[in-house]
Write an enzyme that holds these catalytic residues in place. Structure first.
Site, PDB file in Angstrom:
ATOM      1  N   ASP A   1      -2.364  -2.410  -6.049  1.00 10.58           N
ATOM      2  CA  ASP A   1      -3.344  -3.418  -6.072  1.00 10.58           C
ATOM      3  C   ASP A   1      -2.855  -4.833  -6.757  1.00 10.58           C
ATOM      4  O   ASP A   1      -3.613  -5.278  -7.594  1.00 10.58           O
ATOM      5  CB  ASP A   1      -4.577  -2.698  -6.507  1.00 10.58           C
ATOM      6  CG  ASP A   1      -5.257  -1.617  -5.713  1.00 10.58           C
ATOM      7  OD1 ASP A   1      -5.181  -1.825  -4.418  1.00 10.58           O
ATOM      8  OD2 ASP A   1      -5.672  -0.667  -6.495  1.00 10.58           O
TER       9      ASP A   1
ATOM     10  N   LYS B   1      -0.686  -7.891  -3.309  1.00  8.28           N
ATOM     11  CA  LYS B   1       0.437  -7.863  -2.383  1.00  8.28           C
ATOM     12  C   LYS B   1      -0.378  -8.558  -0.975  1.00  8.28           C
ATOM     13  O   LYS B   1       0.604  -9.273  -0.356  1.00  8.28           O
ATOM     14  CB  LYS B   1       0.763  -6.328  -1.842  1.00  8.28           C
ATOM     15  CG  LYS B   1       1.466  -5.724  -3.076  1.00  8.28           C
ATOM     16  CD  LYS B   1       1.825  -4.363  -2.700  1.00  8.28           C
ATOM     17  CE  LYS B   1       0.736  -3.535  -2.469  1.00  8.28           C
ATOM     18  NZ  LYS B   1      -0.248  -3.102  -3.890  1.00  8.28           N
TER      19      LYS B   1
ATOM     20  N   GLY C   1      -5.348  -0.955   0.700  1.00  3.22           N
ATOM     21  CA  GLY C   1      -6.306  -1.742   0.964  1.00  3.22           C
ATOM     22  C   GLY C   1      -6.073  -3.239   0.422  1.00  3.22           C
ATOM     23  O   GLY C   1      -5.829  -3.290  -0.762  1.00  3.22           O
ATOM     24  N   HIS C   2      -5.659  -4.152   1.440  1.00  5.30           N
ATOM     25  CA  HIS C   2      -5.007  -5.380   0.983  1.00  5.30           C
ATOM     26  C   HIS C   2      -6.085  -6.585   1.169  1.00  5.30           C
ATOM     27  O   HIS C   2      -6.590  -6.550   2.526  1.00  5.30           O
ATOM     28  CB  HIS C   2      -3.833  -5.507   1.924  1.00  5.30           C
ATOM     29  CG  HIS C   2      -2.630  -4.647   1.466  1.00  5.30           C
ATOM     30  ND1 HIS C   2      -1.395  -4.522   1.992  1.00  5.30           N
ATOM     31  CD2 HIS C   2      -2.514  -3.696   0.437  1.00  5.30           C
ATOM     32  CE1 HIS C   2      -0.563  -3.382   1.444  1.00  5.30           C
ATOM     33  NE2 HIS C   2      -1.388  -2.881   0.495  1.00  5.30           N
TER      34      HIS C   2
ATOM     35  N   GLN D   1       1.004   0.366  -1.899  1.00  6.48           N
ATOM     36  CA  GLN D   1       1.023   0.952  -3.290  1.00  6.48           C
ATOM     37  C   GLN D   1       1.916   0.132  -4.275  1.00  6.48           C
ATOM     38  O   GLN D   1       1.843  -0.887  -4.173  1.00  6.48           O
ATOM     39  CB  GLN D   1       1.501   2.395  -2.983  1.00  6.48           C
ATOM     40  CG  GLN D   1       0.482   3.227  -2.308  1.00  6.48           C
ATOM     41  CD  GLN D   1       0.424   3.273  -0.916  1.00  6.48           C
ATOM     42  OE1 GLN D   1       1.353   3.355  -0.321  1.00  6.48           O
ATOM     43  NE2 GLN D   1      -0.801   3.056  -0.348  1.00  6.48           N
TER      44      GLN D   1
HETATM   45  P1  GDP Z   1      -3.095  -5.150  -2.744  1.00  7.50           P
HETATM   46  O1  GDP Z   1      -3.602  -3.915  -2.702  1.00  7.50           O
HETATM   47  O2  GDP Z   1      -1.988  -5.242  -3.681  1.00  7.50           O
HETATM   48  O3  GDP Z   1      -3.084  -6.171  -1.684  1.00  7.50           O
HETATM   49  O4  GDP Z   1      -4.261  -5.671  -3.788  1.00  7.50           O
HETATM   50  P2  GDP Z   1      -5.912  -5.497  -3.530  1.00  7.50           P
HETATM   51  O5  GDP Z   1      -6.353  -6.459  -2.301  1.00  7.50           O
HETATM   52  O6  GDP Z   1      -6.261  -4.052  -3.412  1.00  7.50           O
HETATM   53  O7  GDP Z   1      -6.643  -6.097  -4.873  1.00  7.50           O
HETATM   54  C1  GDP Z   1      -6.216  -7.227  -5.292  1.00  7.50           C
HETATM   55  C2  GDP Z   1      -7.510  -8.108  -5.713  1.00  7.50           C
HETATM   56  O8  GDP Z   1      -7.238  -8.955  -6.540  1.00  7.50           O
HETATM   57  C3  GDP Z   1      -8.208  -8.377  -4.317  1.00  7.50           C
HETATM   58  O9  GDP Z   1      -9.599  -8.321  -4.493  1.00  7.50           O
HETATM   59  C4  GDP Z   1      -7.927  -9.893  -4.231  1.00  7.50           C
HETATM   60  O10 GDP Z   1      -8.619 -10.725  -3.455  1.00  7.50           O
HETATM   61  C5  GDP Z   1      -7.695 -10.456  -5.754  1.00  7.50           C
HETATM   62  N1  GDP Z   1      -6.730 -11.302  -6.096  1.00  7.50           N
HETATM   63  C6  GDP Z   1      -5.621 -11.488  -5.519  1.00  7.50           C
HETATM   64  N2  GDP Z   1      -4.767 -12.387  -6.410  1.00  7.50           N
HETATM   65  C7  GDP Z   1      -5.895 -13.005  -7.345  1.00  7.50           C
HETATM   66  C8  GDP Z   1      -5.805 -13.975  -8.373  1.00  7.50           C
HETATM   67  O11 GDP Z   1      -4.605 -14.643  -8.507  1.00  7.50           O
HETATM   68  N3  GDP Z   1      -7.125 -14.165  -9.302  1.00  7.50           N
HETATM   69  C9  GDP Z   1      -8.110 -13.170  -8.964  1.00  7.50           C
HETATM   70  N4  GDP Z   1      -8.950 -13.606  -9.644  1.00  7.50           N
HETATM   71  N5  GDP Z   1      -8.096 -12.530  -7.975  1.00  7.50           N
HETATM   72  C10 GDP Z   1      -7.083 -12.367  -7.149  1.00  7.50           C
HETATM   73  P1  IMO Z   2      -2.452  -0.694  -2.345  1.00  5.14           P
HETATM   74  O1  IMO Z   2      -1.529  -0.877  -1.121  1.00  5.14           O
HETATM   75  C1  IMO Z   2      -3.748   1.845  -5.536  1.00  5.14           C
HETATM   76  C2  IMO Z   2      -3.116   6.264  -5.353  1.00  5.14           C
HETATM   77  C3  IMO Z   2      -4.565   6.843  -5.288  1.00  5.14           C
HETATM   78  C4  IMO Z   2      -4.029   8.415  -5.962  1.00  5.14           C
HETATM   79  C5  IMO Z   2      -2.723   8.291  -5.517  1.00  5.14           C
HETATM   80  C6  IMO Z   2      -2.550   9.347  -4.204  1.00  5.14           C
HETATM   81  O2  IMO Z   2      -3.742  -1.137  -2.140  1.00  5.14           O
HETATM   82  O3  IMO Z   2      -2.140  -1.142  -3.493  1.00  5.14           O
HETATM   83  P2  IMO Z   2      -3.001   9.261  -1.789  1.00  5.14           P
HETATM   84  O4  IMO Z   2      -4.434   8.907  -1.184  1.00  5.14           O
HETATM   85  O5  IMO Z   2      -2.021   7.942  -1.385  1.00  5.14           O
HETATM   86  O6  IMO Z   2      -2.607  10.543  -1.695  1.00  5.14           O
HETATM   87  O7  IMO Z   2      -3.321   8.888  -3.170  1.00  5.14           O
HETATM   88  O8  IMO Z   2      -2.396   6.934  -5.077  1.00  5.14           O
HETATM   89  N1  IMO Z   2      -2.961   5.024  -4.282  1.00  5.14           N
HETATM   90  C7  IMO Z   2      -3.173   3.753  -4.501  1.00  5.14           C
HETATM   91  N2  IMO Z   2      -3.780   3.118  -5.571  1.00  5.14           N
HETATM   92  N3  IMO Z   2      -3.571   1.042  -4.422  1.00  5.14           N
HETATM   93  C8  IMO Z   2      -3.281   1.618  -3.444  1.00  5.14           C
HETATM   94  O9  IMO Z   2      -2.613   1.036  -2.459  1.00  5.14           O
HETATM   95  C9  IMO Z   2      -3.010   3.105  -3.273  1.00  5.14           C
HETATM   96  N4  IMO Z   2      -2.875   4.068  -2.300  1.00  5.14           N
HETATM   97  C10 IMO Z   2      -2.614   5.187  -2.910  1.00  5.14           C
HETATM   98  O10 IMO Z   2      -5.625   6.370  -5.876  1.00  5.14           O
HETATM   99  O11 IMO Z   2      -3.891   8.007  -7.552  1.00  5.14           O
HETATM  100 MG    MG Z   3      -5.049  -2.550  -2.643  1.00  4.11          MG
END
Ligand code: GDP
Ligand code: IMO
Ligand code: MG
Length: 429
Positions: free
Chosen positions: A13, A16, A40-41, A224
């Site tokens: 998270d 990416k 979840g991206h 991840q």
């Molecule tokens: P990922 O799994 O690495 O793609 O990240 P996620 O989408 O799960 O979580 C990142 C969260 O931060 C999302 O809600 C994005 O919209 C938000 N986000 C990404 N970059 C920024 C930033 O520079 N500032 C803020 N405030 N939010 C951001």
């Molecule tokens: P993105 O791509 C954050 C974590 C789960 C748990 C562990 C194992 O959005 O960054 P799993 O279901 O993979 O067997 O769970 O890994 N986990 C993540 N945490 N971002 C993710 O993906 C994750 N994918 C798995 O919360 O701790």
């Molecule tokens: Mg994510």
């Protein structure tokens, strides 16, 4: 100019999805190489939020997208996601998206086993996403998995399902005292699933090879984060795939010499979802403030993310494990209101300072972070698009990160939207 890998450096998270969406403009192909719909991206374009779990984030920029052999795919989630994209006027037809014939299928029993195991573990649970990821990779390793190419020969698929369910049902019924699954119900549901997915199945490795030989630029989208890696993460509190850049090659079926640039995504602080050690975790008002300002809720499960300070032991580990050639710092704006910002530079363990990330969970749990303190900038930076316009204290914070890990920052993200980005150094020419 070259093929670029995007990896998370922390516990996922990091943002990416946003960075992949941004860089997709300069790529021809975008490939997911590991993980599944545990990811979840999030992308925010023109104020509209799109979350993808399986389809590469490059689909938003309508680049050719690929799900590599290293990914585990829940076909129902994929079909739902394709519909969701289409309903947002994003073409995710077979002309735009291909799934590797070697990718493994997440079956209904994988999800049941994932959840039954977590319930069984009680307070020792990993906190998985419950999406069946671990059990699917487990079947892959024990050579019981079902692959997309098996859908091409449906009689073979049926035979495999009937055989494997004997074992799975025995385990579910006798060990977990859980519900069992009728093989014919699965087979019937796959009659439809199969028809819809057949046009998407391809030899992704061959297409990528041909593309690379014809000067197509490939962006590899990691899921991840490095510290959730099955080999190098906080085992057993990890996911079940290899997350690091080396697996971008293996998980998509290209050779390692094709990986030219490797960008580590670093959240300006740290978050973690699920259980497991997290040395710089904050349990005070500042942690709550970061959680709220950063809207730190999981994009897949909606769980509250644990929050803490930036940890350079973690980041240096990621630099080494991934051969990072550059960093993208995200969510810097979330720190705007803080008076003081801390960076963990090492750990204290049993009276000695540790610089390298320990393998033993018990040691990691007893590590006390050593912090240095930096003054905040107390200014809204979310509208800034030029590096020079950042407040001095923000620049100093970034310079300190570069110094402590010896890798240059190429991108700074100051908001969720595509436009809220500072390009410090170009990645693609
Ligand atoms: P990922 O799994 O690495 O793609 O990240 P996620 O989408 O799960 O979580 C990142 C969260 O931060 C999302 O809600 C994005 O919209 C938000 N986000 C990404 N970059 C920024 C930033 O520079 N500032 C803020 N405030 N939010 C951001
Ligand atoms: P993105 O791509 C954050 C974590 C789960 C748990 C562990 C194992 O959005 O960054 P799993 O279901 O993979 O067997 O769970 O890994 N986990 C993540 N945490 N971002 C993710 O993906 C994750 N994918 C798995 O919360 O701790
Ligand atoms: Mg994510």
């Amino acid at each position: 100019m070259g093929n670029t890998v995007i990896v998370g450096t922390q516990w996922g998270d990091e943002g990416k999805g946003k960075i992949v969406d941004l860089l997709s403009e300069h790529a021809d192909y975008v490939v997911r190489f590991q993980g599944g719909n545990n990811a979840g991206h999030t992308m925010v374009v023109n104020g509209k939020e799109i979350i993808s779990h399986l389809v590469p984030s490059g689909i938003i920029q309508q680049k050719k997208c690929f799900i590599g052999n290293g990914v585990v795919v829940d076909p129902l989630v994929l079909l739902e996601e394709i519909e969701y994209l289409l309903s947002n006027d994003i073409d995710a037809s077979p002309a735009m998206l291909k799934i590797s014939n070697r990718a493994h299928i997440i079956m209904p029993y994988h999800k049941l086993i994932d959840n039954a195991r977590e319930t069984d573990k009680g307070d020792k649970k990993i906190g998985t996403t419950g999406r069946g990821i671990g059990p699917c990779y487990e079947d892959k390793a024990t050579r019981r998995g079902i692959r997309f190419c098996d859908l091409l020969d449906f009689d073979f698929f049926k035979e495999k399902v009937r055989i494997i369910l004997k074992e799975k049902n025995f385990y579910l019924k006798n060990y977990f005292k859980s519900q069992t699954i009728d093989p014919e119900t699965i087979i019937n549901s796959f009659e439809q699933i199969r028809k819809r997915l057949l046009p998407y199945i391809a030899d992704v490795s061959v297409i990528l090879f041909e593309g690379i030989n014809n000067d197509k630029r490939v962006l590899f989208e990691g899921a991840q984060g490095t510290h959730l890696d099955i080999e190098h993460g906080t085992y057993p509190f990890v996911t079940s795939s290899s997350v690091v850049s080396g697996n971008a090659a293996n998980g998509s079926g290209v050779g390692p010499a094709n990986l030219n640039e490797i960008i580590g995504i670093v959240k300006a602080y740290t978050t973690r979802v699920g259980a497991g050690p997290f040395p710089t975790e904050l349990f005070d008002d500042i942690g709550d403030k970061i959680q709220q300002t950063g809207s730190e809720f999981g994009a897949t499960t909606g769980r509250k993310r644990r929050c803490g300070w930036l940890d350079m032991v973690v980041l240096r580990n990621a630099v080494r494990l991934n051969s990072l050639t550059g960093l993208a710092i995200t969510k810097l704006d979330v720190l705007d209101d803080l008076d003081e910002i801390k960076i963990c530079t090492g750990y204290q363990y049993n009276g000695t300072e540790i610089q390298d990330f320990p393998a033993e969970i018990k040691i990691l749990q007893s590590c006390i972070p050593v912090y240095e303190s930096h003054p905040g900038w107390k200014e809204d930076i979310s509208g800034i698009t030029k590096f020079d316009d950042l407040p001095e204290n923000a620049k100093k914070y970034l310079a300190r990160i570069e110094k402590l890990c010896s890798v240059r920052i190429k991108i700074v993200s100051v908001g969720p939207g595509r436009e809220a980005t500072i390009i410090k150094e170009k990645i693609f020419n």
